[in-house]
Design a protein around this motif. Structure first.
Motif, PDB file in Angstrom:
ATOM      1  N   LEU A   1      55.630  10.518  25.780  1.00  0.00           N
ATOM      2  CA  LEU A   1      55.117  10.723  27.141  1.00  0.00           C
ATOM      3  C   LEU A   1      54.439  12.079  27.264  1.00  0.00           C
ATOM      4  O   LEU A   1      53.351  12.197  27.835  1.00  0.00           O
ATOM      5  CB  LEU A   1      56.255  10.621  28.157  1.00  0.00           C
ATOM      6  CG  LEU A   1      56.621   9.241  28.682  1.00  0.00           C
ATOM      7  CD1 LEU A   1      57.786   9.349  29.651  1.00  0.00           C
ATOM      8  CD2 LEU A   1      55.431   8.569  29.354  1.00  0.00           C
ATOM      9  N   LEU A   2      55.079  13.100  26.739  1.00  0.00           N
ATOM     10  CA  LEU A   2      54.494  14.444  26.815  1.00  0.00           C
ATOM     11  C   LEU A   2      53.186  14.520  26.025  1.00  0.00           C
ATOM     12  O   LEU A   2      52.235  15.189  26.455  1.00  0.00           O
ATOM     13  CB  LEU A   2      55.487  15.483  26.303  1.00  0.00           C
ATOM     14  CG  LEU A   2      56.658  15.805  27.244  1.00  0.00           C
ATOM     15  CD1 LEU A   2      57.672  16.714  26.558  1.00  0.00           C
ATOM     16  CD2 LEU A   2      56.143  16.461  28.533  1.00  0.00           C
ATOM     17  N   LEU A   3      53.107  13.827  24.901  1.00  0.00           N
ATOM     18  CA  LEU A   3      51.872  13.800  24.130  1.00  0.00           C
ATOM     19  C   LEU A   3      50.747  13.158  24.942  1.00  0.00           C
ATOM     20  O   LEU A   3      49.616  13.659  24.979  1.00  0.00           O
ATOM     21  CB  LEU A   3      52.079  13.030  22.821  1.00  0.00           C
ATOM     22  CG  LEU A   3      52.882  13.741  21.731  1.00  0.00           C
ATOM     23  CD1 LEU A   3      53.154  12.789  20.576  1.00  0.00           C
ATOM     24  CD2 LEU A   3      52.133  14.975  21.230  1.00  0.00           C
ATOM     25  N   MET A   4      51.070  12.044  25.602  1.00  0.00           N
ATOM     26  CA  MET A   4      50.071  11.363  26.422  1.00  0.00           C
ATOM     27  C   MET A   4      49.659  12.228  27.605  1.00  0.00           C
ATOM     28  O   MET A   4      48.463  12.347  27.924  1.00  0.00           O
ATOM     29  CB  MET A   4      50.619  10.017  26.909  1.00  0.00           C
ATOM     30  CG  MET A   4      49.640   9.188  27.730  1.00  0.00           C
ATOM     31  SD  MET A   4      49.718   9.504  29.519  1.00  0.00           S
ATOM     32  CE  MET A   4      51.217   8.608  29.938  1.00  0.00           C
ATOM     33  N   LEU A   5      50.612  12.858  28.272  1.00  0.00           N
ATOM     34  CA  LEU A   5      50.322  13.673  29.446  1.00  0.00           C
ATOM     35  C   LEU A   5      49.492  14.906  29.073  1.00  0.00           C
ATOM     36  O   LEU A   5      48.622  15.324  29.839  1.00  0.00           O
ATOM     37  CB  LEU A   5      51.619  14.084  30.137  1.00  0.00           C
ATOM     38  CG  LEU A   5      52.403  12.928  30.795  1.00  0.00           C
ATOM     39  CD1 LEU A   5      53.766  13.415  31.272  1.00  0.00           C
ATOM     40  CD2 LEU A   5      51.608  12.331  31.950  1.00  0.00           C
TER      41      LEU A   5
ATOM     42  N   GLN B   1      64.870  20.742  29.187  1.00  0.00           N
ATOM     43  CA  GLN B   1      65.178  20.713  30.620  1.00  0.00           C
ATOM     44  C   GLN B   1      64.523  19.516  31.302  1.00  0.00           C
ATOM     45  O   GLN B   1      65.103  18.897  32.197  1.00  0.00           O
ATOM     46  CB  GLN B   1      64.733  22.013  31.293  1.00  0.00           C
ATOM     47  CG  GLN B   1      65.283  22.190  32.705  1.00  0.00           C
ATOM     48  CD  GLN B   1      65.068  23.588  33.239  1.00  0.00           C
ATOM     49  OE1 GLN B   1      64.587  24.465  32.516  1.00  0.00           O
ATOM     50  NE2 GLN B   1      65.417  23.817  34.499  1.00  0.00           N
ATOM     51  N   ILE B   2      63.299  19.175  30.873  1.00  0.00           N
ATOM     52  CA  ILE B   2      62.624  17.993  31.428  1.00  0.00           C
ATOM     53  C   ILE B   2      63.465  16.749  31.146  1.00  0.00           C
ATOM     54  O   ILE B   2      63.664  15.909  32.029  1.00  0.00           O
ATOM     55  CB  ILE B   2      61.210  17.832  30.826  1.00  0.00           C
ATOM     56  CG1 ILE B   2      60.299  18.977  31.271  1.00  0.00           C
ATOM     57  CG2 ILE B   2      60.607  16.495  31.246  1.00  0.00           C
ATOM     58  CD1 ILE B   2      58.958  18.988  30.550  1.00  0.00           C
ATOM     59  N   ALA B   3      63.921  16.626  29.909  1.00  0.00           N
ATOM     60  CA  ALA B   3      64.724  15.460  29.530  1.00  0.00           C
ATOM     61  C   ALA B   3      65.977  15.361  30.396  1.00  0.00           C
ATOM     62  O   ALA B   3      66.361  14.264  30.837  1.00  0.00           O
ATOM     63  CB  ALA B   3      65.097  15.550  28.056  1.00  0.00           C
ATOM     64  N   ARG B   4      66.596  16.499  30.661  1.00  0.00           N
ATOM     65  CA  ARG B   4      67.831  16.504  31.453  1.00  0.00           C
ATOM     66  C   ARG B   4      67.544  16.146  32.910  1.00  0.00           C
ATOM     67  O   ARG B   4      68.224  15.284  33.493  1.00  0.00           O
ATOM     68  CB  ARG B   4      68.501  17.877  31.366  1.00  0.00           C
ATOM     69  CG  ARG B   4      69.840  17.950  32.127  1.00  0.00           C
ATOM     70  CD  ARG B   4      70.585  19.229  31.827  1.00  0.00           C
ATOM     71  NE  ARG B   4      69.841  20.415  32.227  1.00  0.00           N
ATOM     72  CZ  ARG B   4      69.290  21.271  31.367  1.00  0.00           C
ATOM     73  NH1 ARG B   4      69.389  21.080  30.063  1.00  0.00           N
ATOM     74  NH2 ARG B   4      68.632  22.346  31.810  1.00  0.00           N
ATOM     75  N   GLU B   5      66.532  16.776  33.506  1.00  0.00           N
ATOM     76  CA  GLU B   5      66.257  16.548  34.930  1.00  0.00           C
ATOM     77  C   GLU B   5      65.616  15.187  35.195  1.00  0.00           C
ATOM     78  O   GLU B   5      65.865  14.568  36.237  1.00  0.00           O
ATOM     79  CB  GLU B   5      65.355  17.663  35.475  1.00  0.00           C
ATOM     80  CG  GLU B   5      66.035  19.020  35.489  1.00  0.00           C
ATOM     81  CD  GLU B   5      65.186  20.076  36.188  1.00  0.00           C
ATOM     82  OE1 GLU B   5      64.273  19.706  36.952  1.00  0.00           O
ATOM     83  OE2 GLU B   5      65.449  21.279  35.967  1.00  0.00           O
ATOM     84  N   ALA B   6      64.779  14.707  34.260  1.00  0.00           N
ATOM     85  CA  ALA B   6      64.118  13.406  34.442  1.00  0.00           C
ATOM     86  C   ALA B   6      64.967  12.262  33.910  1.00  0.00           C
ATOM     87  O   ALA B   6      64.597  11.097  34.058  1.00  0.00           O
ATOM     88  CB  ALA B   6      62.759  13.407  33.754  1.00  0.00           C
ATOM     89  N   ARG B   7      66.087  12.627  33.271  1.00  0.00           N
ATOM     90  CA  ARG B   7      67.024  11.627  32.731  1.00  0.00           C
ATOM     91  C   ARG B   7      66.322  10.695  31.745  1.00  0.00           C
ATOM     92  O   ARG B   7      66.373   9.467  31.849  1.00  0.00           O
ATOM     93  CB  ARG B   7      67.688  10.818  33.860  1.00  0.00           C
ATOM     94  CG  ARG B   7      68.438  11.680  34.867  1.00  0.00           C
ATOM     95  CD  ARG B   7      69.157  10.861  35.923  1.00  0.00           C
ATOM     96  NE  ARG B   7      68.253   9.966  36.637  1.00  0.00           N
ATOM     97  CZ  ARG B   7      67.433  10.357  37.612  1.00  0.00           C
ATOM     98  NH1 ARG B   7      67.402  11.637  37.987  1.00  0.00           N
ATOM     99  NH2 ARG B   7      66.651   9.486  38.221  1.00  0.00           N
ATOM    100  N   LEU B   8      65.651  11.333  30.782  1.00  0.00           N
ATOM    101  CA  LEU B   8      64.944  10.572  29.759  1.00  0.00           C
ATOM    102  C   LEU B   8      65.393  11.028  28.374  1.00  0.00           C
ATOM    103  O   LEU B   8      65.439  12.235  28.103  1.00  0.00           O
ATOM    104  CB  LEU B   8      63.429  10.787  29.882  1.00  0.00           C
ATOM    105  CG  LEU B   8      62.732  10.134  31.075  1.00  0.00           C
ATOM    106  CD1 LEU B   8      61.282  10.596  31.128  1.00  0.00           C
ATOM    107  CD2 LEU B   8      62.806   8.624  30.980  1.00  0.00           C
ATOM    108  N   PRO B   9      65.685  10.093  27.476  1.00  0.00           N
ATOM    109  CA  PRO B   9      66.030  10.483  26.101  1.00  0.00           C
ATOM    110  C   PRO B   9      64.801  11.004  25.367  1.00  0.00           C
ATOM    111  O   PRO B   9      63.655  10.676  25.725  1.00  0.00           O
ATOM    112  CB  PRO B   9      66.532   9.175  25.478  1.00  0.00           C
ATOM    113  CG  PRO B   9      65.912   8.088  26.304  1.00  0.00           C
ATOM    114  CD  PRO B   9      65.783   8.641  27.684  1.00  0.00           C
ATOM    115  N   ALA B  10      65.021  11.797  24.344  1.00  0.00           N
ATOM    116  CA  ALA B  10      63.924  12.425  23.609  1.00  0.00           C
ATOM    117  C   ALA B  10      62.959  11.395  23.038  1.00  0.00           C
ATOM    118  O   ALA B  10      61.743  11.628  22.986  1.00  0.00           O
ATOM    119  CB  ALA B  10      64.479  13.303  22.490  1.00  0.00           C
ATOM    120  N   ARG B  11      63.460  10.233  22.605  1.00  0.00           N
ATOM    121  CA  ARG B  11      62.581   9.225  21.994  1.00  0.00           C
ATOM    122  C   ARG B  11      61.559   8.689  22.995  1.00  0.00           C
ATOM    123  O   ARG B  11      60.496   8.208  22.593  1.00  0.00           O
ATOM    124  CB  ARG B  11      63.406   8.080  21.406  1.00  0.00           C
ATOM    125  CG  ARG B  11      64.117   7.213  22.419  1.00  0.00           C
ATOM    126  CD  ARG B  11      64.896   6.100  21.739  1.00  0.00           C
ATOM    127  NE  ARG B  11      65.510   5.190  22.684  1.00  0.00           N
ATOM    128  CZ  ARG B  11      66.660   5.407  23.308  1.00  0.00           C
ATOM    129  NH1 ARG B  11      67.320   6.541  23.064  1.00  0.00           N
ATOM    130  NH2 ARG B  11      67.148   4.519  24.148  1.00  0.00           N
TER     131      ARG B  11
END
Length: 252
Positions: A50-54, A35-45
């Protein structure tokens, strides 16, 4: 007056990270990576690192069902009470980690009221900080920190600075000719670390990368004893890759 810098990898990462944090903040009960990928318009790669860093920096945390919620670091930085101290603590924590990762003393510097200022740093027994034998405010023409900040100023800003701090020869490698210095600054790609190869001090090499948040002119830097000069470029590349968390703390 600062020029608008060209986007760097850190700038792009922070812009993406802010979109992720905005998405997570909208879902108080948790949100999946899909859902994050869809709403933030970011591809999984892009989203996965980013999620690891956050998560590592404490901006988000993962709950039992795998969903992501706001982390303690974001809550602290988002609070009006004690926000400045919270930012300093977050940046210091990141700098301490970078020091250990790159194996060098690391610094955050900003250009404030027309002066070069080291605002925070992290050093240690195996990562000694540079000996400030000449005030950094007077050595912008020679240090990696100063040159990185000067690249972010327009021509009037650079000339104003050098009119107040005339370039002095600090070592045999120091550039004191204003035109030559400006040509080197203009030729410096924003995504490539600025180097100081014993221009500020004999026995020390340094590197710096720009970090900009809004109107802030800043940089992230490292220093090494000259006997470790063979590690400088690799360390500078790691510093560049690790700049995003510092910039994110300043941008939130």
């Amino acid at each position: 007056m600062a020029l608008k810098p060209e986007p760097t990898a850190s700038n792009h990462s922070v812009q993406h990270a802010l979109r992720v944090l905005e998405t997570v903040a909208r879902h108080s009960t948790g949100v999946t990576d899909v859902q994050i990928a869809r709403e933030a318009r970011l591809p999984a790669r892009h989203l996965t690192p980013l999620l690891l860093m956050l998560r590592r920096e404490g901006y988000v945390q993962q709950v039992a069902d795998g969903a992501y919620v706001t982390g303690e670091a974001l809550t602290r930085l988002g609070s009006a009470a004690g926000r400045e101290q919270a930012i300093r603590q977050q940046v210091q924590q990141t700098l301490d980690g970078l020091r250990d990762t790159v194996g060098a003393a690391v610094y955050v510097s900003r250009y404030i009221d027309g002066e070069v200022k080291i605002t925070q740093y992290a050093d240690g027994p195996r990562a000694p900080k540079v000996n400030e034998w000449v005030d950094f405010r007077s050595a912008a023409h020679a240090s990696a920190v100063g040159k990185s900040l000067l690249t972010q100023l327009d021509m009037n800003g650079r000339r104003d600075h050098l009119s107040r701090h005339r370039p002095a020869r600090l070592t045999s490698r120091t550039i004191t000719d204003e035109r030559l210095l400006f040509r080197k600054l203009d030729a410096q790609p924003p995504s490539v670390p600025m180097l100081d190869l014993q221009e500020y001090a004999v026995g020390t090499v340094c590197a710096a990368v720009p970090i900009t948040a809004g109107a802030m002119v800043g940089c992230l830097a490292l220093s090494l004893p000259v006997e470790h000069a063979h590690r400088l470029r690799a360390a500078a590349d790691r510093l560049n890759r690790g700049a995003a968390p510092v910039l994110l703390s300043l941008a939130i």
